[in-house]
Write an enzyme that holds these catalytic residues in place. Structure first.
Site, PDB file in Angstrom:
ATOM      1  CB  ALA A 252      -0.894  -0.010   1.237  1.00  0.00           C
ATOM      2  N   GLY A 257       2.370   5.135 -10.346  1.00  0.00           N
ATOM      3  CA  GLY A 257       2.622   6.085 -11.435  1.00  0.00           C
ATOM      4  C   GLY A 257       3.478   5.402 -12.475  1.00  0.00           C
ATOM      5  CB  CYS A 260       4.083   0.998 -17.785  1.00  0.00           C
ATOM      6  SG  CYS A 260       5.503   1.005 -18.867  1.00  0.00           S
TER       7      CYS A 260
HETATM    8  C1  UDX Z   1       5.656  -1.793 -14.832  1.00  0.00           C
HETATM    9  C2  UDX Z   1       5.514  -3.314 -14.854  1.00  0.00           C
HETATM   10  O1  UDX Z   1       5.900  -3.823 -13.583  1.00  0.00           O
HETATM   11  C3  UDX Z   1       6.413  -3.893 -15.934  1.00  0.00           C
HETATM   12  O2  UDX Z   1       6.240  -5.304 -15.998  1.00  0.00           O
HETATM   13  C4  UDX Z   1       6.030  -3.268 -17.270  1.00  0.00           C
HETATM   14  O3  UDX Z   1       6.849  -3.777 -18.321  1.00  0.00           O
HETATM   15  C5  UDX Z   1       6.180  -1.763 -17.198  1.00  0.00           C
HETATM   16  O4  UDX Z   1       5.366  -1.237 -16.137  1.00  0.00           O
HETATM   17  P1  UDX Z   1       7.318   0.025 -13.930  1.00  0.00           P
HETATM   18  O5  UDX Z   1       6.214   0.953 -14.287  1.00  0.00           O
HETATM   19  O6  UDX Z   1       8.699   0.332 -14.385  1.00  0.00           O
HETATM   20  O7  UDX Z   1       6.972  -1.487 -14.495  1.00  0.00           O
HETATM   21  O8  UDX Z   1       7.402  -0.060 -12.340  1.00  0.00           O
HETATM   22  P2  UDX Z   1       6.709  -0.945 -11.218  1.00  0.00           P
HETATM   23  O9  UDX Z   1       7.795  -1.465 -10.381  1.00  0.00           O
HETATM   24  O10 UDX Z   1       5.751  -1.900 -11.801  1.00  0.00           O
HETATM   25  O11 UDX Z   1       5.893   0.165 -10.363  1.00  0.00           O
HETATM   26  C6  UDX Z   1       4.876   0.876 -10.995  1.00  0.00           C
HETATM   27  C7  UDX Z   1       4.214   1.765  -9.936  1.00  0.00           C
HETATM   28  O12 UDX Z   1       3.509   0.954  -8.990  1.00  0.00           O
HETATM   29  C8  UDX Z   1       5.209   2.608  -9.128  1.00  0.00           C
HETATM   30  O13 UDX Z   1       4.688   3.922  -8.964  1.00  0.00           O
HETATM   31  C9  UDX Z   1       5.258   1.901  -7.780  1.00  0.00           C
HETATM   32  O14 UDX Z   1       5.529   2.795  -6.718  1.00  0.00           O
HETATM   33  C10 UDX Z   1       3.857   1.349  -7.673  1.00  0.00           C
HETATM   34  N1  UDX Z   1       3.741   0.179  -6.804  1.00  0.00           N
HETATM   35  C11 UDX Z   1       4.367  -0.976  -7.155  1.00  0.00           C
HETATM   36  C12 UDX Z   1       2.961   0.264  -5.647  1.00  0.00           C
HETATM   37  O15 UDX Z   1       2.406   1.311  -5.330  1.00  0.00           O
HETATM   38  N2  UDX Z   1       2.826  -0.843  -4.869  1.00  0.00           N
HETATM   39  C13 UDX Z   1       3.426  -2.027  -5.179  1.00  0.00           C
HETATM   40  O16 UDX Z   1       3.283  -2.978  -4.434  1.00  0.00           O
HETATM   41  C14 UDX Z   1       4.236  -2.091  -6.352  1.00  0.00           C
END
Ligand code: UDX
Length: 429
Positions: A252, A257, A260
């Site tokens: 959480a 953001g 993607c």
């Molecule tokens: C994502 C996908 O994970 C990846 O497989 C795809 O190819 C591209 O998009 P990315 O956007 O680089 O990758 O980052 P990711 O680690 O997935 O995090 C995305 C967002 O989710 C971040 O803002 C992160 O803070 C948030 N997040 C992630 C959460 O808030 N909680 C979580 O448990 C995991």
């Protein structure tokens, strides 16, 4: 094998470099001369841990080259990967004009058999259009195949995600394309899923939407935890131990953001709409995410009473740690709302401040967390950079006007923060 990678952004440059790393000959092409100039000087135009030495190693090994000419790249290669940007239009649908332009140039450049591969995240049925456009401009009628090979790279761990993936998805239309792509990926030890084109395109959108849904689920649950006195960290552990659920992506926070999730969600909702399905579930995933960012401001109001003229310190600006990427970063939404409420903002991020300054020129940027804390009425931790774990919290508190700490990523121990005298609140606990 010879690979042309068109597009040297977060996906194209990592993918091209990693193909070279596993022994292929790669030419990375981009129409942005500035980027190619930087690459030819032995530098890289993006921040990705571990990428610079890998680029330099493969350039000096003669396996990796850069060019602004699609013509040159296509003629030198068997595989032509399309890894150009598909940014959202006003409507939220992806702008596929770059894909079309590249497909046209590929058609014009082909002199012998090619396998044209979609690497960019594209709506299902894009492969059909790529085939149509190439056929229209492939005046010599050269044979070619179109395939889909979606990427699952996370910024900050993209090299690892390419070289040690959970799976490789190959959407193909012919046996020849299948065999050649299996040969290309032979050095990588991972399950290879062979599908038709449409399924491969859909797997990408479905993966990102499911991951976003997991995050919005745990964020919605964090609200119930706050109202019921439960602890979201314990709840996430408790449900995550069920193999069918899994602990990852159940953290959480202030919301998701990046370039993607928000973009792919909107695109997938639009694609479903066009296909005649109203994807209400994903619309709710979006709504929960936006609400989570707004709740940060509400929490501050509950802690500070009036926000007007208060000074708020922001720790972390990038959309997640280990990247300089500010695209769709929750910090942008949170800071915009706080400024609307009449607060002044001081912020620090270990890497993303140069990019942030272009988007938010009118906030104060600091050199470290302690400067952010100076005379602050509250600190909000927005991005969980490792370096914040080692902060001297006593020193931080002494600098503050009021010791209010909103831990947007549940990075700190609640009990310890209270013992140090902070007025501490997290997300869902
Ligand atoms: C994502 C996908 O994970 C990846 O497989 C795809 O190819 C591209 O998009 P990315 O956007 O680089 O990758 O980052 P990711 O680690 O997935 O995090 C995305 C967002 O989710 C971040 O803002 C992160 O803070 C948030 N997040 C992630 C959460 O808030 N909680 C979580 O448990 C995991």
């Amino acid at each position: 094998m010879k690979v042309c990678m068109i597009g040297t952004g977060y996906v194209g440059l990592v993918s091209g470099t990693c193909f070279a790393e596993i022994g292929h000959n790669v030419i990375c092409v981009d129409n942005d001369e500035r980027k190619i100039e930087i690459l030819k000087k032995g530098k890289i135009p993006i921040y990705e841990p571990g990428l610079l030495p890998l680029v330099q190693k493969n350039v000096s090994a003669g396996r990796l080259n850069f060019s602004t000419s699609i013509n040159e790249g296509v003629r030198a290669s068997l595989f032509v990967f399309i890894a150009v940007g598909t940014p959202p239009k006003e409507s939220g649908e992806p702008d596929l004009s770059s894909i079309e332009n590249v497909a046209r140039e590929i058609g014009e450049a082909m002199e012998d058999y090619k396998i044209v591969v979609e690497k960019s995240t594209v709506p299902v049925q894009t492969g059909k259009w790529i085939r149509t456009v190439i056929e229209r401009f492939n005046k010599k009628g050269i044979p070619f195949d179109v395939a889909s090979n979606p990427e699952f790279l996370r910024e900050g761990s993209a090299i690892n995600d390419f070289l040690r993936p959970d799976r490789i998805v190959l959407g193909v239309e012919t046996e020849k394309a299948k065999q050649k792509l299996l040969e290309l990926y032979e050095p990588i030890n991972a399950p290879k899923i062979i599908t038709d084109l449409a399924s491969a395109e859909l797997i990408k959108h479905a993966s990102n939407s499911f991951l976003s849904m997991k995050i919005s689920f745990i964020n919605a649950l964090s609200i119930i935890c706050e109202k019921s006195g439960a602890d979201i960290i314990k709840v996430a552990e408790g449900i995550g131990l069920d193999k069918r659920i899994g602990r990852d992506f159940l953290n959480a926070g202030v919301g998701f953001g990046g370039f993607c999730f928000p973009k792919d969600l909107k695109a997938f909702i639009g694609i479903a709409q066009k296909l005649g399905y109203d994807f209400r579930l994903l619309k709710e995933v979006e709504r929960i995410n936006e609400e989570q960012m707004r709740r940060v401001v509400k929490k501050l109001e509950d802690l500070l009473w009036n926000l007007k003229d208060k000074q708020i310190g922001i720790l972390g600006l990038s959309f997640k740690p280990n990247t300089d990427d500010m695209r769709f970063a929750p910090s942008l939404t949170i800071i915009a709302e706080l400024k609307k409420q009449g607060t002044t903002i001081r912020a620090y991020d270990p890497v993303a401040m140069e990019n942030a300054k272009g988007l938010m020129p009118d906030i104060t940027y600091c050199n470290n967390a302690y400067e952010v804390a100076e005379n602050a009425d509250a600190i909000v931790l927005v991005t969980e950079w490792d370096e914040f774990k080692n902060l001297d919290l006593k020193k931080l508190k002494q600098k503050m006007h009021q010791p209010v700490f909103l831990d947007g990523r549940n990075m700190f121990d609640k009990q310890k923060m209270k013992e140090l005298g902070f007025i501490y609140t997290g997300i869902g606990r």
